[in-house]
Scaffold this motif. Structure first.
Motif, short mmCIF file in Angstrom:
data_model
loop_
_atom_site.label_atom_id
_atom_site.label_comp_id
_atom_site.label_asym_id
_atom_site.label_seq_id
_atom_site.Cartn_x
_atom_site.Cartn_y
_atom_site.Cartn_z
N VAL A 282 30.92 35.60 42.38
CA VAL A 282 31.49 36.55 41.41
C VAL A 282 32.86 37.03 41.89
O VAL A 282 33.84 37.05 41.15
N ILE A 283 32.92 37.38 43.17
CA ILE A 283 34.18 37.89 43.71
C ILE A 283 35.26 36.83 43.65
O ILE A 283 36.38 37.07 43.22
N ALA A 284 34.87 35.62 44.08
CA ALA A 284 35.87 34.56 44.19
C ALA A 284 36.39 34.16 42.83
O ALA A 284 37.60 34.08 42.60
N VAL A 285 35.46 33.93 41.92
CA VAL A 285 35.88 33.41 40.62
C VAL A 285 36.66 34.47 39.84
O VAL A 285 37.62 34.16 39.14
N SER A 286 36.27 35.72 40.03
CA SER A 286 36.99 36.74 39.26
C SER A 286 38.43 36.86 39.72
O SER A 286 39.28 37.32 38.97
N SER A 287 38.70 36.42 40.95
CA SER A 287 40.08 36.54 41.41
C SER A 287 40.97 35.46 40.82
O SER A 287 42.18 35.54 40.91
N ILE A 288 40.36 34.45 40.19
CA ILE A 288 41.20 33.39 39.63
C ILE A 288 41.98 33.89 38.43
O ILE A 288 43.10 33.46 38.17
N SER A 289 41.36 34.81 37.68
CA SER A 289 42.04 35.18 36.42
C SER A 289 43.40 35.80 36.70
O SER A 289 44.24 35.81 35.80
N ALA A 290 43.60 36.30 37.92
CA ALA A 290 44.93 36.82 38.25
C ALA A 290 45.99 35.76 38.04
O ALA A 290 47.11 36.05 37.59
N VAL A 291 45.64 34.52 38.35
CA VAL A 291 46.62 33.43 38.16
C VAL A 291 46.98 33.31 36.69
O VAL A 291 48.15 33.14 36.33
N GLY A 292 45.96 33.45 35.84
CA GLY A 292 46.22 33.37 34.40
C GLY A 292 47.13 34.47 33.93
O GLY A 292 48.05 34.24 33.14
N LEU A 293 46.90 35.67 34.43
CA LEU A 293 47.75 36.79 34.03
C LEU A 293 49.19 36.55 34.46
O LEU A 293 50.14 36.77 33.72
N MET A 294 49.32 36.04 35.68
CA MET A 294 50.65 35.75 36.21
C MET A 294 51.34 34.71 35.34
O MET A 294 52.52 34.83 35.02
N MET A 295 50.58 33.68 34.97
CA MET A 295 51.16 32.63 34.13
C MET A 295 51.59 33.21 32.79
O MET A 295 52.68 32.91 32.29
N GLY A 296 50.74 34.05 32.23
CA GLY A 296 51.07 34.65 30.94
C GLY A 296 52.33 35.49 31.03
O GLY A 296 53.22 35.41 30.19
N GLY A 297 52.40 36.30 32.08
CA GLY A 297 53.55 37.17 32.23
C GLY A 297 54.83 36.40 32.49
O GLY A 297 55.87 36.71 31.92
#
Lengths: 439, 341, 204, 374
Positions: free
Chosen positions: A125-140
């Motif tokens: 849970v911890i590991a996978v949830s940290s991936i979405s940060a990459v998505g946010l960064m890409m979006g921004g």
């Protein structure tokens, strides 16, 4: 059963493939529906808090509002800014939302209702949830917009900072229970509040030995819940999409379904973490009557357990809405200060408390000679007076950790007050009033 | 230290004592919010002395009662029985209107060529009207009143320039929406109307609505209380404008021509000379010029009560109006000169 | 090993390699970082295929969740590199290729030739690097490297803080209005502030 | 060492929290504001020029559009100025009704201003919904008296358009029962909230010397510790017959502005109470008989001269400077708009704070762009 399926479908890998496909399908249907319900729920609840009615036109009690919104989202123009990085802009919502749906693969929905039972699901849970940060960064970054980039920076900084206290809070529970498997947490939280399963033989299993009733669990729950708020960008930590400051943060340039996917990721993330919090701290599907029901009629029990767990998760979501209805938001530096100066030390102290509790529970129990937990001080066992009674040990541990945690809480609050000389009272003194006269 | 005033003092607001904050304030806030949450399920806020309960008014089904004083857009009144309009085209409203959206032409007796106290055409640009109510206040004949109907949303901009046929409402309609206000002025208004009717002849001063469809007007008048009055203007005005672009374009052209004429008059041109009007319009605003030309060309009077002649030609009423404008202009100019000097 | 796993392995391996190639050939440096993340991720999937759940998850946690974010941050905060069209291949790229191949050989050859590959007997279940095993190993055999690594990380952390403090001390501090007025009061200066901002109206 | 570059961000003209079309050119160093330049004029509507080509009474509805939250207070300002110029007496009853309306306006403005500030701080509309609820009740009263909720156009030279309708007082009395609960609830909801304290204490301090030199007025000035209120400094209408206090702040930060506004609502409540008590015993009609007909209003030609009439609107001192040349139209007409003047120190107030504070400081000044740009 498995043999039977193999006979029908052929070799075992086909069976597992089919099984996984089914559970994937179920998750991919259930999660968007959950998301739609959540948007409706949030709008209705917060409306009542504001003396309003909320959406009530589409369908009974406005239940189909989310469907109407979905239709709107689908039919809206899908805008990609000309200066945007087209592919990064397009993929970002998927990268942000995909991992969130991954989470539901390991989170049990109820007794025996776990799509994949892996041994390290907490870590997953911890590991996978940290991936979405990459998505946010890409979006921004991909939007090529100052506000979006600022929002993405804020979002990622916030996610990374708040992951640390969240992980440590979970770690204290891992230490406390000795397992990283989400499926095992529920059994450990049966029995009575505080005492847990220790009096199992005397009193029937009430299913109320939730960890939130122990000092370690309470502090851990508080920290974890605050971190959920922050990672899920809920008020008072919704800084990345602070509409009054940076318009919509990393979602500024998104419209239509791409926006909806971002939005879905955020809501489902809240829901997934609420489920994790319910499982780890709020006793999972434990509730008076559920353990008995599970043992008598497993299918009905499983269903009831899913309902109970869902109710707990939805209650946590309700609390989030409640907070959103009542509070303004923090500022970025205050948010960071809160994470690093308050939550992190508190989480660390909580880990120490957990270790202390574990020591008290395990020190020279049972057969003293074989236990690895035998360290004597000068030939005397300092905890020998506790004997073998788990009840007594539990109570002693409760009191000790409660003192430590409460002390740490107030100490940290005190440390984090504004230093003397900077309080508004001092400012008021400097700004002596009454010299200006009326014209 | 405090400052004393006559009947009062200045005092420093209490910022509260600095204390250890462990979330008490936030919990108090949560408490307030959850109380509202629960009361919103049981209560409905109906009277102003309550501070909790749902205060949403579910608009199309539920409506707030509108007070008599409510003012939306101006309407013209006509008498139910005779169909005579109360308006005498005295130009008071046109002059006081702050955004200057009221335009009218006085009726002329076709036999004598003299003006009569009735209005030939009346036009209000609803899209620029700011509902200040000064026109209704100033009207000495109580002919122009403020309507209660607010559901005028439309996607047809030209249709928001409303003409007499759509502005006319029977007196009985106004009586339903503002009974006491009408009662106050009723006698005086009818007395003045009687006096004016004597000076009108033929169909002059008859409301187009009363003349063509008195049956339709009656139900509109019988509409019940204020809040639920049907949007008469929308229902009748919009279809009129809707049938095609031609209609609205025509209206627009007319409006533009009026404006051009006004501009021309303000520019000091003798109002009777159409050529000069056009010339000024040409130099003033190229875009408006074709419209002005179109309007100034003698229009065949087929069903259009609004002819270029009485718009621009030597109608005495217009002359007075122009004089007023010339005077105003002079004052402005002298003011400007004085400022520069 | 059954067909499904074989297929998945081939797909993953191909993807990892392709992503790696993209990292070094793509022109936009942000895209390169994103491809790097993709290759990290597929490596994690490969671990999962080997039933090393813990390592796979740690790979995701550390590389995808932390390192890649760090890389992205570093790129985005550095100006003038985010622009497109940065050349990745220079004239003497073949020298770099030789050097890289040599280094790779130095690393891989001893491993390939000296390691005794244990061939797994069919059907035997062995767990690769479970949590308990890794924990025990850290605390027993590899205690010293473990501690050295943690000290190193601590030093890095403190170093970062020191740099941040130094940077803060050199940064021009912007006084708030209240602070400025306070300073002037103490110096008995005039309180009339030089207008720092000019409200300007847009021309009609 | 690490170098950071200053970055310019445009907040607005289309931005959710600039309270209209308004642009802030913010120069930031990291997150710290180095310089801030407000740019306005996007909503300019020639208010002053219009006045010079309209009669005095025609200006009355235009003043509604200055600060569209407080049309009654704006009407009051113009009425006071013109009455001073033309020497028109106002009957006592009309004066009391005027004060009643002005103070109700203050309550509704502050209820909304506080709520909008909290909204800028990031609250999800709850304080705003509560504030709007009370505001709606007051607007209902306005609608009943004047016919419009926001653009009231209620004042005339020498009095008011129309006396209060008979069902006005019962509703007002009902409202008076609700308001104290609303004030207490707002304070309980927000006053001690730790997040609000963190965001507002010590942020956007405007020292009183600076405030005075920028000629800031209204709650912003009083929060800085200057006990200046036009109602006390130059009592107009019947304010010298009413008891009320002037709350002032001690620090001059956002929190003080918030508290001062809440206290001002309580003081306005006091005034309204007194007005309700005295209204039945007042003498005179709703308008000076000499000015009772609209024709008189229209034909008003004040003697040659100039006048500065000012009132304390909820935003600050609203002044109308009118030069008359003896004609029916003002020769020169100038509005001293409190929102505009209170906005000028925003650059200084924001300096050294964080980007997120800008919107809150802007919210705490409480501007209406209609008045800023006129």
């Amino acid at each position: 059963m498995l043999q039977f399926l193999e006979n029908i479908f052929g070799p075992s890998w086909i069976v597992s493939l089919i099984a996984f496909l089914i559970s994937t399908t179920v998750i991919l249907i259930v999660t968007p529906v959950t998301f739609m319900m959540m948007t409706w729920f949030e709008r209705r609840i917060v409306a009542r808090m504001q003396d309003r009615l909320g959406p009530n036109r589409v369908g009974p009690a406005g239940l189909l509002q989310a469907v109407a919104d979905g239709v709107k989202m689908f039919t809206k123009e899908n805008i990609t800014p000309r200066a945007a990085d087209k592919w990064v802009h397009l993929i970002a919502p998927l990268v942000a939302t995909g991992p969130v749906i991954f989470l539901f693969a390991v989170i049990p929905w109820g007794y025996g209702l776990s799509p994949v039972d892996i041994n390290v699901s907490v870590l997953f849970v911890i590991a996978v949830s940290s991936i979405s940060a990459v998505g946010l960064m890409m979006g921004g970054w991909g939007s090529n917009n100052k506000f979006a980039l600022l929002g993405a920076m804020r979002a990622v900084a916030q996610m990374v900072s708040y992951e640390i206290p969240a992980v440590i809070a979970l770690l204290s529970m891992v230490l406390f229970t000795g397992t990283m498997n989400l499926n095992k947490y529920t059994e450990l939280q049966g029995g009575l509040p505080i005492l847990g399963n220790t009096l199992k033989d005397v009193i029937p299993d009430l299913g109320l030995g939730w960890f939130v009733f122990t000092p370690i669990g309470l502090v851990g729950f508080m920290i974890f819940f605050i971190c959920i708020l922050s990672e899920g960008e809920r008020t008072p930590f919704d800084i990345p999409e602070a509409d009054s400051e940076i318009v919509a943060g990393y979602m500024t340039e998104y419209s239509g379904m791409k926006f909806a996917v971002f939005y879905m990721g955020q809501f489902l993330f809240n829901y997934a973490l609420s489920m994790v919090a319910s499982i780890i701290f709020l006793g999972g599907w434990n509730f008076p009557g559920i353990p008995q029901l599970i043992s008598i009629a497993p299918p009905i029990g499983a269903l009831a357990s899913a309902v109970v767990l869902g109710a707990k998760a939805w209650f946590l979501f309700f609390v989030m809405i409640w907070l959103r209805g009542a509070f303004p938001r923090l500022r970025m530096d205050q948010l960071m200060a809160f994470a690093w100066k308050f939550l992190l030390p508190l989480a660390l102290i909580n880990i120490l408390s957990a270790a202390l509790w574990l020591t008290i529970m395990l020190w020279c129990t049972g057969d003293c000679t074989q236990n690895p937990w035998v360290f004597t001080v000068g030939g005397i066992n300092p905890l020998g007076w506790l004997g073998n009674s788990p009840v007594l040990r539990q109570l002693v541990g409760f009191v000790l950790t409660a003192i430590i945690n409460a002390g740490a809480f107030f100490w940290l609050l005190n440390v984090n007050r504004r230093p003397a000389g900077e309080t508004p009272a001092d400012l008021a003194r400097d700004q002596a009033f009454g010299t200006a006269s009326l014209p | 230290m405090t400052v004393e005033f006559d009947r009062g003092k200045a005092y420093v607001v209490d910022r509260g004592q600095p204390k250890l904050r462990a979330g008490q304030g936030m919990i108090a806030g949560l408490d307030v919010v959850i109380r509202h949450f629960f009361s919103a399920f049981t209560k409905k806020l109906e009277t102003p002395d309550e501070t909790s309960g749902v205060f949403t008014v579910q608009y199309p089904e539920e409506r707030l009662a509108m007070p008599e004083a409510f003012r939306n857009f101006p309407i013209l009144l006509f008498d139910d029985t005779t169909g005579q309009e109360l308006c005498t085209s005295c130009f008071q409203c046109e002059r006081i209107c702050p955004p200057q959206v009221i335009h009218m032409t006085q009726a002329v007796d076709p036999t004598t060529g003299k003006p009569v106290p009735a209005v030939a055409e009346f036009m209000i640009e609803y899209d620029a009207c700011m509902s200040c109510g000064l026109c209704a206040e100033v009207c000495p004949f109580d002919a122009i009143k403020m309507d209660h109907d607010f559901e005028l949303a439309t996607d047809d901009r030209a249709g928001m320039t409303v003409r007499k046929a759509d502005l006319d409402r029977p007196v009985s309609y106004y009586e339903t929406i503002a009974p006491t206000r009408w009662a106050e002025v009723k006698d005086g208004a009818y007395k003045k109307l009687q006096g004016n009717i004597k000076r009108r002849s033929g169909s002059i001063g008859l409301s187009p609505r009363a003349a063509t469809a008195p049956k339709k007007a009656a139900p509109a008048a019988a509409k019940p209380a204020a809040g639920v009055a049907k949007p008469v203007a929308v229902k009748t005005a919009m279809p009129m404008a809707a049938p095609g672009k031609n209609m609205s374009e025509e209206k627009l052209a007319r409006l533009l021509s009026i404006r051009a004429a006004n501009v021309a008059k303000a520019g000091g041109a003798a109002p009777a000379e159409a050529e000069e009007v056009l010339a000024t319009a040409d130099t003033d605003d190229v875009a408006e010029a074709p419209a002005a030309v179109a309007a100034a060309r003698p229009v065949s009077s087929g069903g259009i009560p609004f002819s270029a002649d009485n718009l621009l030609g030597g109608v005495p009423a217009n002359t007075t109006m122009a004089e007023d404008k010339v005077e105003r202009l002079k004052s402005i100019r002298s003011g400007n000169l004085a400022r520069r000097g | 090993m059954n067909i499904l796993i074989m297929v998945i392995f081939v797909v993953l391996a191909a993807f990892t390699l392709a992503a790696g190639v993209m990292v070094v050939t793509v022109k936009n440096i942000i895209h390169a970082a994103l491809w790097l993340i993709a290759s990290f991720f597929s490596v994690a999937a490969m671990y999962l295929l080997m039933e090393a759940e813990f390592i796979a998850i740690v790979q995701v946690l550390v590389y995808v969740g932390a390192i890649s974010i760090l890389v992205l941050f570093a790129i985005m905060l550095t100006r003038h590199v985010t622009g497109e069209g940065v050349r990745q291949l220079y004239k003497r790229w073949w020298i770099a290729l030789i050097v890289a191949a040599a280094l790779f050989g130095v690393l891989i050859v001893p491993t390939v030739f000296n390691y005794e590959w244990a061939v797994q007997p069919s059907g035997a279940q062995i767990s690769i690097a479970s949590t308990v095993e890794i924990g025990t190993a850290f605390m027993r055999e590899y205690l010293l490297p473990f501690e050295v690594a943690s000290v190193l990380l601590l030093v890095a952390l403190i170093g970062a803080i020191v740099i941040a403090f130094e940077e803060r001390s050199t940064r021009r501090r912007v006084l708030t209005l209240a602070e400025e007025v306070e300073q002037r009061r103490q110096r008995n200066e005039s309180l009339r502030l030089a207008p720092t901002t000019h409200a300007s109206e847009t021309s009609e | 060492m690490l170098k950071t570059q200053e970055l310019q961000i445009n907040i607005g003209p289309q931005h959710p929290s600039t309270h209209g079309v308004f642009r802030l050119v913010v120069t930031v160093d990291g997150e710290t504001i180095v310089d801030l330049k407000p740019v306005f004029g996007y909503l300019h509507r020639n208010h002053e020029q219009l006045a010079e080509v309209s009669t005095y009474i025609q200006m009355m509805p235009f003043t509604d559009r200055l600060d569209y939250f407080n049309s009654m207070a704006n009407n009051f300002g113009l009425a006071i100025a013109v009455e001073k110029l033309a020497g028109i007496e106002v009957p006592q009853r009309a004066n009391y009704i005027r004060v009643l309306m002005a103070e109700l306006t203050r309550i509704l403005n502050h209820a909304a201003a506080v709520a909008f500030m909290i909204n800028d701080m990031g609250a999800w509309q709850t304080p705003l919904a509560f504030g709007m609820r009370e505001r709606e009740k007051i607007l209902d009263l306005f609608e009943m008296a004047s016919g419009a909720r926001m653009m009231c156009n209620y004042f005339r030279f020498g009095g008011i358009v129309r006396d209060l309708p008979p069902d006005f007082m019962p509703l007002l009395n009902d409202l008076m029962k609700a308001l104290p609960t609303f004030f207490d609830e707002t304070e309980r909801l927000l006053r001690e909230n730790e997040i609000l304290l963190l965001r507002s204490e010590g942020v956007g301090i405007l020292p009183k010397e600076v405030a005075a030199s920028y000629s800031v007025t209204g709650p912003v000035l009083r929060a800085s510790g200057v006990p200046y209120d036009v109602r006390k400094a130059e009592p107009y209408s019947v304010y010298n017959e009413l008891d009320f206090d002037v709350p002032i702040g001690s620090v001059g930060d956002i929190y003080d502005r918030f508290l001062v506004r809440i206290e001002e609502m309580r003081q306005s409540y006091r005034i309204v109470q007194q007005v309700i008590e005295r209204l039945p015993d007042t003498t005179g009609g709703h308008i000076n008989p000499a000015m009772a007909s609209i024709g008189k209003q229209k034909a008003l030609k004040p003697p040659v001269g100039d006048v500065y009439g000012r009132v304390e609107t909820p935003k600050g001192e609203l002044g109308f400077y009118i030069v008359s040349d003896g004609s029916a139209r003002p020769y020169r007409y100038k509005v001293r708009a409190p929102s505009f003047i209170n906005l000028t120190p925003i650059g200084d107030m924001c300096r050294g704070h964080k980007v997120a504070d800008v919107v809150v400081i802007l919210g705490s000044i409480d501007i209406v762009l209609g008045e800023v740009d006129r």
